[in-house]
Design a protein around this motif. Structure first.
Motif, PDB file in Angstrom:
ATOM      1  N   GLY A 100     -10.422   1.521   0.022  1.00 29.84           N
ATOM      2  CA  GLY A 100     -11.228   0.607   0.834  1.00 29.84           C
ATOM      3  C   GLY A 100     -11.181  -0.807   0.292  1.00 29.84           C
ATOM      4  O   GLY A 100     -10.160  -1.257  -0.223  1.00 29.84           O
ATOM      5  N   ALA A 151     -11.729  -0.516   5.230  1.00 31.52           N
ATOM      6  CA  ALA A 151     -12.686   0.532   5.590  1.00 31.52           C
ATOM      7  C   ALA A 151     -12.133   1.922   5.306  1.00 31.52           C
ATOM      8  O   ALA A 151     -12.773   2.920   5.604  1.00 31.52           O
ATOM      9  CB  ALA A 151     -13.033   0.398   7.078  1.00 31.52           C
ATOM     10  N   TRP A 152     -10.939   2.004   4.749  1.00 33.24           N
ATOM     11  CA  TRP A 152     -10.288   3.300   4.559  1.00 33.24           C
ATOM     12  C   TRP A 152     -10.477   3.746   3.115  1.00 33.24           C
ATOM     13  O   TRP A 152      -9.799   3.278   2.216  1.00 33.24           O
ATOM     14  CB  TRP A 152      -8.801   3.172   4.932  1.00 33.24           C
ATOM     15  CG  TRP A 152      -8.083   4.478   5.033  1.00 33.24           C
ATOM     16  CD1 TRP A 152      -8.619   5.728   4.976  1.00 33.24           C
ATOM     17  CD2 TRP A 152      -6.666   4.659   5.199  1.00 33.24           C
ATOM     18  NE1 TRP A 152      -7.645   6.673   5.109  1.00 33.24           N
ATOM     19  CE2 TRP A 152      -6.437   6.049   5.247  1.00 33.24           C
ATOM     20  CE3 TRP A 152      -5.584   3.781   5.321  1.00 33.24           C
ATOM     21  CZ2 TRP A 152      -5.160   6.579   5.409  1.00 33.24           C
ATOM     22  CZ3 TRP A 152      -4.323   4.304   5.477  1.00 33.24           C
ATOM     23  CH2 TRP A 152      -4.107   5.692   5.530  1.00 33.24           C
ATOM     24  N   ARG A 153     -11.396   4.668   2.908  1.00 29.09           N
ATOM     25  CA  ARG A 153     -11.757   5.146   1.575  1.00 29.09           C
ATOM     26  C   ARG A 153     -10.569   5.691   0.787  1.00 29.09           C
ATOM     27  O   ARG A 153     -10.435   5.458  -0.414  1.00 29.09           O
ATOM     28  CB  ARG A 153     -12.804   6.274   1.690  1.00 29.09           C
ATOM     29  CG  ARG A 153     -14.199   5.766   1.837  1.00 29.09           C
ATOM     30  CD  ARG A 153     -14.741   5.296   0.489  1.00 29.09           C
ATOM     31  NE  ARG A 153     -15.966   4.548   0.655  1.00 29.09           N
ATOM     32  CZ  ARG A 153     -17.130   5.138   0.933  1.00 29.09           C
ATOM     33  NH1 ARG A 153     -17.204   6.448   1.028  1.00 29.09           N
ATOM     34  NH2 ARG A 153     -18.197   4.406   1.108  1.00 29.09           N
ATOM     35  N   TRP A 154      -9.753   6.482   1.470  1.00 29.78           N
ATOM     36  CA  TRP A 154      -8.669   7.199   0.791  1.00 29.78           C
ATOM     37  C   TRP A 154      -7.790   6.255  -0.034  1.00 29.78           C
ATOM     38  O   TRP A 154      -7.307   6.599  -1.096  1.00 29.78           O
ATOM     39  CB  TRP A 154      -7.837   7.948   1.832  1.00 29.78           C
ATOM     40  CG  TRP A 154      -6.851   8.897   1.239  1.00 29.78           C
ATOM     41  CD1 TRP A 154      -7.116  10.032   0.545  1.00 29.78           C
ATOM     42  CD2 TRP A 154      -5.417   8.786   1.293  1.00 29.78           C
ATOM     43  NE1 TRP A 154      -5.966  10.649   0.165  1.00 29.78           N
ATOM     44  CE2 TRP A 154      -4.899   9.901   0.612  1.00 29.78           C
ATOM     45  CE3 TRP A 154      -4.536   7.858   1.852  1.00 29.78           C
ATOM     46  CZ2 TRP A 154      -3.531  10.117   0.470  1.00 29.78           C
ATOM     47  CZ3 TRP A 154      -3.184   8.075   1.718  1.00 29.78           C
ATOM     48  CH2 TRP A 154      -2.684   9.187   1.032  1.00 29.78           C
ATOM     49  N   LEU A 156      -9.027  -2.907   8.525  1.00 28.49           N
ATOM     50  CA  LEU A 156      -8.925  -1.445   8.628  1.00 28.49           C
ATOM     51  C   LEU A 156      -8.727  -0.809   7.253  1.00 28.49           C
ATOM     52  O   LEU A 156      -9.373   0.185   6.928  1.00 28.49           O
ATOM     53  CB  LEU A 156      -7.770  -1.060   9.558  1.00 28.49           C
ATOM     54  CG  LEU A 156      -8.036  -1.268  11.054  1.00 28.49           C
ATOM     55  CD1 LEU A 156      -6.783  -1.006  11.860  1.00 28.49           C
ATOM     56  CD2 LEU A 156      -9.169  -0.359  11.522  1.00 28.49           C
ATOM     57  N   ILE A 157      -7.836  -1.404   6.476  1.00 33.46           N
ATOM     58  CA  ILE A 157      -7.593  -0.854   5.141  1.00 33.46           C
ATOM     59  C   ILE A 157      -8.877  -0.958   4.313  1.00 33.46           C
ATOM     60  O   ILE A 157      -9.228  -0.071   3.542  1.00 33.46           O
ATOM     61  CB  ILE A 157      -6.441  -1.621   4.437  1.00 33.46           C
ATOM     62  CG1 ILE A 157      -5.141  -1.448   5.192  1.00 33.46           C
ATOM     63  CG2 ILE A 157      -6.294  -1.167   2.994  1.00 33.46           C
ATOM     64  CD1 ILE A 157      -4.450  -0.127   4.983  1.00 33.46           C
ATOM     65  N   TYR A 203       0.821  -1.215   0.000  1.00 31.21           N
ATOM     66  CA  TYR A 203       0.000   0.000   0.000  1.00 31.21           C
ATOM     67  C   TYR A 203       0.854   1.264   0.000  1.00 31.21           C
ATOM     68  O   TYR A 203       0.544   2.228  -0.706  1.00 31.21           O
ATOM     69  CB  TYR A 203      -0.971  -0.006   1.186  1.00 31.21           C
ATOM     70  CG  TYR A 203      -2.303  -0.605   0.806  1.00 31.21           C
ATOM     71  CD1 TYR A 203      -3.284   0.184   0.217  1.00 31.21           C
ATOM     72  CD2 TYR A 203      -2.563  -1.958   0.988  1.00 31.21           C
ATOM     73  CE1 TYR A 203      -4.501  -0.359  -0.168  1.00 31.21           C
ATOM     74  CE2 TYR A 203      -3.765  -2.510   0.609  1.00 31.21           C
ATOM     75  CZ  TYR A 203      -4.737  -1.700   0.025  1.00 31.21           C
ATOM     76  OH  TYR A 203      -5.929  -2.246  -0.371  1.00 31.21           O
TER      77      TYR A 203
END
Lengths: 247, 359
Positions: free
Chosen positions: B159, B153-156, B150-151, B69
């Protein structure tokens, strides 16, 4: 000669069991001090308190005029106060030489020293100490393959490799073949005289402790029962009672 | 050890020769062999923790995903895009970057992945090195599982829908080759695996190697001898994550599309494979993990191709036989069988007398 270790009023309880109560003890610099007492009298607890293995409930422990009762095991070890274990502890899968080489003093170690190679001087010293305890021929064997007595000797050699100021020995002769004990006593004494290491020794074998120690402390039920010259302690009626169960 | 030195040199040359020739000899298998190098890197980095230091980390895959990432995000930024906008487009965006942007992005991305993972490992080590034995294993497994969620759920960073990476531009690094991109990443994978090997080979020969083994054999004793155990553990994990971060960045670019659960944090596949490979080859040895990785990967690919449907059974069987019948692994078994070849010997008085302090 001053005292290198001064224990003052140290107490330690495990839950309701009082293992050490108000202990006062001095270890004279350059001497051999003995610590005797029946099983369960709190000798090993006191050792653990001194080397920072567990926090104490009260009192003070000074090493070289520095309060060490709040320090952690590694810090205390790096100051030059080292212990051996009653149940011998060596690095079982590493060979004897490796066990010795990683036991060099870490007090001067900086970050980059982690990536250094063992020096020729380290290797020579490791070899000579292995020779000193009679393990030179087995130095390439994994330490875990040695007999219990040999492991004990290796642990002793590792402690010497670390160049401590004071060495706390927890029953150095327990589990060792009686015929080898004389040799071991001789080596312990030489560690004291030749290497200048102050010793504090827990020992059940009276012959050993009377032969070695300059001063002896006797613990019973977590308290200091008697202290003084070996003969005086040995003949103290309270000590005899404690050992024979007259309490 | 002296006797095995020339053998080791030959082995190194053979592996290197295979690595250099294989992509031209078996062009159809470039991706598979590239993955093999990543597997070798996995096994080597896991073994530092689990084999040499005795901390069985089930969460090392976290650094693979984190590196993937970090690298992707850096590539997008260097490409001149806003990360939020780029990921929101779900790959529908027209990616238009120059060759220079692509290669700078990739290499800065890989470097950032490596360094970023080192930082992450230091922070995690601070919290997790208080755990010992099975608790450390389960705790680190939690890191990897939690990171995936967690990743997701992370839009930026896209997701659960993931990120499509910028595509490899045409270039002339391998003139006349049909699969330029494949070769390019193949050699990057090989180089990082070789670098990992050389680094740990050096590391285990220093005091660091001894300290790791001491922590494995008896950490309390090591503390009692004044060894800076926390320092060693932290640095060991950092070294491990450094290379894992790079491998993640590379793998992301090979598969072009990354998403958290299956690609970046595949806990039950790659995450377990790294453990299984080290155990199979012989944990705590330098060559064991490599041997384990090669065997495991080959068996995996062969069963995938020829025994489809039974591939998990086959892998499970290997792990069971390994764990039940020879826990020491292949190299460990060889060491037990032929101890003298590995320098484990008793010296008789006669030989001991010639003590010259030579070794």
């Amino acid at each position: 000669m001053g005292n290198v270790i001064e224990v003052r009023g140290v107490s330690k309880a495990y839950g309701g069991v009082i293992a050490n109560k108000d202990i006062d003890l001095n270890v004279a610099d350059g001497k051999i001090t003995g610590l005797i007492g029946p099983n369960g009298s709190g000798k090993t607890t006191l050792f653990n308190s001194i080397v920072g293995f567990h926090p104490i409930d009260g009192g003070s422990i000074r090493f070289d005029d520095q309060e060490i009762s709040t320090m952690r095991v590694q810090q205390i070890a790096r100051l030059g106060l080292l212990r051996t274990f009653q149940q011998t502890r060596i690095y079982g899968k590493m060979n004897c030489v490796q066990n010795m080489l990683i036991s060099i003093p870490h007090r001067k170690h900086r970050f980059l020293d982690m990536f250094g190679h063992s020096t020729a001087a380290d290797r020579e010293k490791a070899d000579s100490l292995l020779e000193f305890v009679g393990l030179y021929g087995k130095r390439m064997l994994p330490a875990g393959d040695l007999s219990f007595g040999q492991q004990k000797l290796l642990e002793f050699a590792m402690a010497l490799m670390n160049e401590p100021k004071v060495l706390l020995l927890d029953e150095p002769t327990a589990g060792i073949n009686p015929t080898l004990i004389n040799g071991l006593i001789d080596r312990l004494k030489r560690a004291n005289t030749d290497f200048g290491i102050t010793l504090l020794v827990i020992e059940h074998n009276m012959r050993v402790i009377m032969n070695m120690a300059d001063t002896v402390y006797c613990l019973a039920h977590g308290e200091i029962l008697a202290s003084g010259a070996p003969e005086a302690v040995q003949n103290d009626q309270r000590v005899i009672d404690a050992y024979l169960g007259a309490h | 050890m002296i006797a095995t030195n020339t053998n080791e040199r030959l082995l190194q040359i053979a592996v290197l020769a295979f690595g250099l020739i294989a992509p031209f000899l078996f062009p159809a298998y470039i991706q598979q062999i590239a993955l093999l190098w990543i597997m070798i890197l996995f096994a080597l980095t896991w073994d530092t923790m689990g084999g040499q230091m005795g901390y069985n980390s089930l969460g090392n895959i976290f650094f693979f995903g984190a590196g993937m990432y970090i690298c992707a995000v850096v590539q997008i930024i260097v490409g001149g895009y806003d990360v939020g906008e780029y990921t929101a487009a779900f790959g529908a965006i027209k990616v238009d970057i120059t060759d220079t942007q692509y290669f700078t992005g990739l290499f800065i991305g890989l470097a950032a992945a490596a360094v970023g993972c080192v930082f992450l490992s230091i922070i995690l080590g601070f919290f997790f090195f208080g755990l010992r034995g099975p608790y450390f294993a389960i705790g680190t497994l939690g890191i990897a599982l939690a990171a995936g969620e967690l990743i997701g759920a992370w839009r930026w960073v896209g997701g659960g829908s993931g990120i499509s990476l910028p595509l490899y531009p045409g270039s002339d690094i391998f003139p006349g080759s049909a699969d330029e991109e494949g070769l390019f990443f193949y050699f990057l994978c090989m180089a990082s695996a070789v670098a990992t090997f050389l680094f740990f080979r050096w590391l285990y020969k220093t005091r660091f190697g001894l300290a790791l083994n001491a922590i494995r054999d008896d950490e309390e004793k090591a503390e009692g001898m004044g060894i800076h155990t926390m320092r060693y553990k932290t640095v060991a994990w950092a070294c491990s994550s450094f290379f894992l971060g790079i491998s993640g960045g590379l793998h992301g670019n090979i598969v072009h599309f990354i998403e958290p659960l299956e690609v970046a944090f595949p806990t039950i596949t790659f995450g377990i494979f790294m453990v299984a490979m080290s155990l199979l080859g012989g944990k705590g040895t330098l060559w064991g993990p490599i041997l384990g990785a090669v065997l495991f990967h080959v068996i995996k690919e062969v069963t995938w191709t020829h025994l489809l449907g039974w591939q998990w059974v086959a892998l499970g069987l290997i792990i069971i036989v390994n764990v039940v019948y020879f826990q020491q692994g292949i190299v460990g078994w060889l060491m037990e069988r032929f101890p003298e070849r590995f320098g484990i010997r008793v010296e008789t008085d006669a030989t001991a007398q010639g003590k010259g302090g030579a070794d």
